[in-house]
Scaffold this motif. Structure first.
Motif, PDB file in Angstrom:
ATOM      1  N   VAL A 153      45.985  36.855  38.906  1.00 14.85           N
ATOM      2  CA  VAL A 153      46.040  35.292  37.884  1.00 14.85           C
ATOM      3  C   VAL A 153      47.194  34.563  38.034  1.00 14.85           C
ATOM      4  O   VAL A 153      47.002  33.239  37.983  1.00 14.85           O
ATOM      5  CB  VAL A 153      46.335  36.198  36.616  1.00 14.85           C
ATOM      6  CG1 VAL A 153      47.016  34.912  35.142  1.00 14.85           C
ATOM      7  CG2 VAL A 153      45.707  37.290  35.858  1.00 14.85           C
ATOM      8  N   VAL A 154      48.563  34.641  38.153  1.00 12.98           N
ATOM      9  CA  VAL A 154      49.865  33.863  38.953  1.00 12.98           C
ATOM     10  C   VAL A 154      48.796  32.849  40.103  1.00 12.98           C
ATOM     11  O   VAL A 154      49.627  31.734  40.115  1.00 12.98           O
ATOM     12  CB  VAL A 154      50.495  34.507  39.449  1.00 12.98           C
ATOM     13  CG1 VAL A 154      51.923  34.123  40.076  1.00 12.98           C
ATOM     14  CG2 VAL A 154      51.293  35.821  38.320  1.00 12.98           C
ATOM     15  N   LEU A 155      48.068  33.595  40.746  1.00 13.94           N
ATOM     16  CA  LEU A 155      48.067  32.547  42.172  1.00 13.94           C
ATOM     17  C   LEU A 155      46.236  31.541  42.093  1.00 13.94           C
ATOM     18  O   LEU A 155      45.892  30.923  42.768  1.00 13.94           O
ATOM     19  CB  LEU A 155      47.751  33.542  43.343  1.00 13.94           C
ATOM     20  CG  LEU A 155      49.100  33.997  43.633  1.00 13.94           C
ATOM     21  CD1 LEU A 155      49.053  35.029  45.161  1.00 13.94           C
ATOM     22  CD2 LEU A 155      50.163  32.490  44.808  1.00 13.94           C
ATOM     23  N   ASP A 156      45.731  33.087  40.766  1.00 15.12           N
ATOM     24  CA  ASP A 156      44.391  32.097  40.419  1.00 15.12           C
ATOM     25  C   ASP A 156      43.667  32.773  41.860  1.00 15.12           C
ATOM     26  O   ASP A 156      43.101  31.470  41.947  1.00 15.12           O
ATOM     27  CB  ASP A 156      43.946  30.712  39.937  1.00 15.12           C
ATOM     28  CG  ASP A 156      43.297  30.710  38.781  1.00 15.12           C
ATOM     29  OD1 ASP A 156      42.700  31.390  38.932  1.00 15.12           O
ATOM     30  OD2 ASP A 156      42.862  29.554  39.343  1.00 15.12           O
ATOM     31  N   VAL A 157      43.560  33.450  42.314  1.00 10.57           N
ATOM     32  CA  VAL A 157      42.517  34.359  43.450  1.00 10.57           C
ATOM     33  C   VAL A 157      42.177  34.809  43.195  1.00 10.57           C
ATOM     34  O   VAL A 157      42.824  35.781  42.565  1.00 10.57           O
ATOM     35  CB  VAL A 157      43.801  34.021  44.873  1.00 10.57           C
ATOM     36  CG1 VAL A 157      43.190  34.589  45.965  1.00 10.57           C
ATOM     37  CG2 VAL A 157      44.312  32.509  45.389  1.00 10.57           C
ATOM     38  N   PRO A 158      40.717  35.903  43.633  1.00  6.08           N
ATOM     39  CA  PRO A 158      40.339  36.454  43.812  1.00  6.08           C
ATOM     40  C   PRO A 158      40.580  37.863  43.894  1.00  6.08           C
ATOM     41  O   PRO A 158      41.052  37.792  44.978  1.00  6.08           O
ATOM     42  CB  PRO A 158      38.902  36.510  44.565  1.00  6.08           C
ATOM     43  CG  PRO A 158      38.580  35.250  43.717  1.00  6.08           C
ATOM     44  CD  PRO A 158      39.911  34.386  44.280  1.00  6.08           C
ATOM     45  N   ALA A 159      41.238  38.791  43.142  1.00  4.56           N
ATOM     46  CA  ALA A 159      42.102  40.050  43.848  1.00  4.56           C
ATOM     47  C   ALA A 159      41.405  41.869  43.248  1.00  4.56           C
ATOM     48  O   ALA A 159      41.179  41.744  42.675  1.00  4.56           O
ATOM     49  CB  ALA A 159      43.459  39.476  43.070  1.00  4.56           C
ATOM     50  N   ILE A 160      41.789  42.209  44.511  1.00  5.88           N
ATOM     51  CA  ILE A 160      41.304  43.807  43.925  1.00  5.88           C
ATOM     52  C   ILE A 160      42.521  44.287  44.194  1.00  5.88           C
ATOM     53  O   ILE A 160      43.049  44.722  44.845  1.00  5.88           O
ATOM     54  CB  ILE A 160      40.389  44.071  44.575  1.00  5.88           C
ATOM     55  CG1 ILE A 160      38.598  43.510  44.805  1.00  5.88           C
ATOM     56  CG2 ILE A 160      39.745  45.284  44.742  1.00  5.88           C
ATOM     57  CD1 ILE A 160      38.134  43.592  45.923  1.00  5.88           C
ATOM     58  N   GLY A 161      42.380  45.603  43.375  1.00  6.22           N
ATOM     59  CA  GLY A 161      43.052  47.215  43.577  1.00  6.22           C
ATOM     60  C   GLY A 161      42.980  48.194  44.424  1.00  6.22           C
ATOM     61  O   GLY A 161      41.534  48.359  43.870  1.00  6.22           O
TER      62      GLY A 161
END
Length: 265
Positions: A153-161
């Protein structure tokens, strides 16, 4: 990489209540559905990836992991954040940053300990990842805001944990000794700020021994931001080509050790 949402960056000076409140704001801002600028099947279809070409449609995927350095008293006082960016199965770039630790480890508040070191490492990247994979949780989190959600969210980049153990939630079925490729939904229970039964992510069996006497535990894969739970599981399976961990995260883990002064463990 720079942050378009500095107001949501982790702040270790906050009280625990303020940290948890910020995590709820992060979860409210997160998108737990696919909003990708690339076709995720490129990661699992070698022919489609080849058609994209090395500089074509193939996404840049960056794995992120951490190690820690100790002071003369044997206390962890610095974090070494490592990032490995890959495209089409090839490493494009490796970077790392060493920064002071500003917060102790508190379950559920990992991003306030490791978030700023990670942002420092990501700022060194010369390429712009299409997807970030974190060694940690995304939506599988008490407030649906694990480190992959917070950073995404901070970077507004798709991310996966990509987590090795289950932080919270309840598997729909037993996860032990499952065959390779199995995925089992992880649902919200009363420990999670979400309606009961909400699918937070999946236990994903990326590898398994061909033996009745031992088995490999699954990974716990959850969307961080701009990725749906099903797609997150698909991507984890596609990128775990030869090892349990998806390759970008596995290489980031190795880099986090190798980049230590003297390559110490």
């Amino acid at each position: 990489m720079t942050s378009p949402r500095p107001d949501l960056e982790p702040d270790a000076s906050l009280s625990r209540a303020e940290m948890e409140s910020l995590q709820r704001d992060i979860a409210a801002a997160a998108v737990f559905d696919d909003d990708l600028a690339f076709d995720p099947t490129l990661l699992s279809n070698p022919l489609a990836a080849a058609a994209g070409g090395a500089d074509g449609d193939q996404p840049i995927v960056a794995g992120v992991d951490q190690s820690f350095l100790t002071n003369d008293e044997g206390e962890q006082d610095r974090a070494l954040s490592a990032v490995v960016a890959m495209q089409g199965g090839e490493v494009l770039e490796r970077v790392h940053a060493i920064t002071p630790l500003e917060s102790p480890y508190i379950p559920g508040l990992l991003s306030f300990r490791e978030g700023r070191p990670i942002l420092a490492a990501l700022e060194k990247l010369s390429v712009d990842p299409d997807l970030l994979l974190f060694d940690g949780s995304g939506r599988i989190h008490f407030r649906q805001a694990g480190i992959a959600t917070h950073m995404g969210v901070v970077l507004d980049v798709p991310a996966i944990g990509i987590a090795k153990s289950l932080l919270c939630g309840e598997p729909r079925e037993d996860t032990a000794d499952r065959s390779e490729g199995t995925r089992i939904a992880i649902e919200a229970d009363d420990s999670v700020d979400a309606p009961a039964g909400t699918v937070l992510g999946y236990a994903v069996q990326t590898r398994q021994y061909d033996s009745p006497n031992r088995y490999i535990n699954p990974l716990y894969v959850s969307p961080g931001h701009r990725v749906g739970a099903e797609t997150a599981a698909d991507i984890a399976l596609a990128l775990a080509a030869s090892y349990k961990l998806p390759e970008p995260v596995r290489l980031a883990d190795s880099e986090a050790t190798a980049a230590k002064p003297g390559g110490e463990d």
